[in-house]
Scaffold this active site. Structure first.
Site, mmCIF file in Angstrom:
data_model
loop_
_atom_site.group_PDB
_atom_site.id
_atom_site.type_symbol
_atom_site.label_atom_id
_atom_site.label_comp_id
_atom_site.label_asym_id
_atom_site.label_seq_id
_atom_site.Cartn_x
_atom_site.Cartn_y
_atom_site.Cartn_z
ATOM 1 N N CYS A 1 30.474 40.592 39.986
ATOM 2 C CA CYS A 1 30.466 41.874 39.309
ATOM 3 C C CYS A 1 29.995 41.888 38.341
ATOM 4 O O CYS A 1 28.565 42.441 38.369
ATOM 5 C CB CYS A 1 32.186 42.455 38.522
ATOM 6 S SG CYS A 1 32.849 43.183 38.095
ATOM 7 N N HIS B 1 35.747 40.988 43.670
ATOM 8 C CA HIS B 1 35.894 39.924 43.693
ATOM 9 C C HIS B 1 37.116 39.127 44.329
ATOM 10 O O HIS B 1 38.086 39.328 44.566
ATOM 11 C CB HIS B 1 36.796 40.368 42.206
ATOM 12 C CG HIS B 1 36.756 40.916 40.932
ATOM 13 N ND1 HIS B 1 36.016 40.243 39.892
ATOM 14 C CD2 HIS B 1 35.749 42.400 40.381
ATOM 15 C CE1 HIS B 1 34.972 40.610 39.012
ATOM 16 N NE2 HIS B 1 35.800 42.246 39.023
ATOM 17 N N GLU C 1 37.569 35.985 44.285
ATOM 18 C CA GLU C 1 38.702 35.396 43.253
ATOM 19 C C GLU C 1 39.650 36.035 42.839
ATOM 20 O O GLU C 1 40.689 35.341 42.192
ATOM 21 C CB GLU C 1 37.821 34.818 41.293
ATOM 22 C CG GLU C 1 37.965 35.842 39.930
ATOM 23 C CD GLU C 1 37.112 36.809 40.847
ATOM 24 O OE1 GLU C 1 36.846 37.781 39.688
ATOM 25 O OE2 GLU C 1 36.007 36.687 41.442
#
Length: 222
Positions: free
Chosen positions: A86, A194, A196
């Site tokens: 990002c 994302h 994660e």
């Protein structure tokens, strides 16, 4: 080996990344942007998401000049693995570690949603554990996620299999539906989604876990 996670004023995903690598079982350290050197045992650098310097000027434009980025550039030039997510992707583009640029979303709205993606290339350390052309789902959350690159450079990305992920339903107007890319050497990776945030069933899915695991494993072999 250690995963080095950078921290800039305004980033907000460094602890998410730390949690992800703790889950994987990888040692990590969080390094403040004013440091001039990476830890000596660094094998993988992660530039996390957030709003470095409040996204003033352009997203990532100020963070690109932070002292630590010189060390990251030297690390990448020596073949070290670097991952930008990002805002981290935006910083890597601003630092010219990745080609192209991220601009304001088509429609000018901040987008936060679960997003379907297509795995465009598996001939890299980041997506080697996935099936070519398979569909996965990862969260996105950005206002400046529209990836732009000129036509000639786009053809180069395509020819070198540097396009990693594409949007199934393009949410932001990115050229060629691009959601993530790598450099020609395939040791620097950037994506807007994302991974994660998709590492546990409790969070809604596991589609991001193999990305982070495979890159760590490959980095540890250097």
């Amino acid at each position: 080996m250690s995963v080095t996670i950078l921290q800039f004023p305004g980033t907000n995903c460094e602890m998410d990344m730390a949690y992800a690598y703790k889950l994987i079982g990888a040692p990590y350290s969080i390094v403040w942007h004013k440091e001039r050197c990476l830890p000596k045992d660094t094998k993988l650098v992660v530039v996390p998401g957030g709003f470095s310097y409040g996204d003033y000027l352009r997203s990532g434009a100020i963070a690109r000049f932070s002292p630590i980025m010189q060390a990251v550039s030297e690390f990448a030039a020596q073949g070290g693995y670097v991952l930008g997510i990002c805002n981290g992707f935006q910083i890597l583009c601003e630092a010219r570690l990745l080609p192209g640029a991220l601009k304001r979303n088509e429609g000018l709205h901040f987008i936060s949603q679960s997003q379907k993606l297509r795995v465009a290339s598996t001939s890299n350390a980041f997506l080697c554990h996935y099936q070519q052309d398979s569909e996965i789902s990862l969260p996105i959350a950005h206002a400046d996620g529209c990836y732009f690159i000129d036509e000639l450079s786009l053809r180069t990305l395509q020819a070198n299999e540097q396009i990693l992920l594409t949007y199934v339903d393009n949410p932001n107007g990115s050229v060629a539906n691009i959601a993530g890319i790598c450099n020609e050497r395939k040791n620097v990776f950037g994506l807007m989604p994302h991974p994660e945030r998709a590492i546990e069933s409790l969070l809604g899915g596991l589609d991001g876990l193999a990305m982070l695991t495979s890159l760590y494993e490959r980095a540890s072999q250097r």
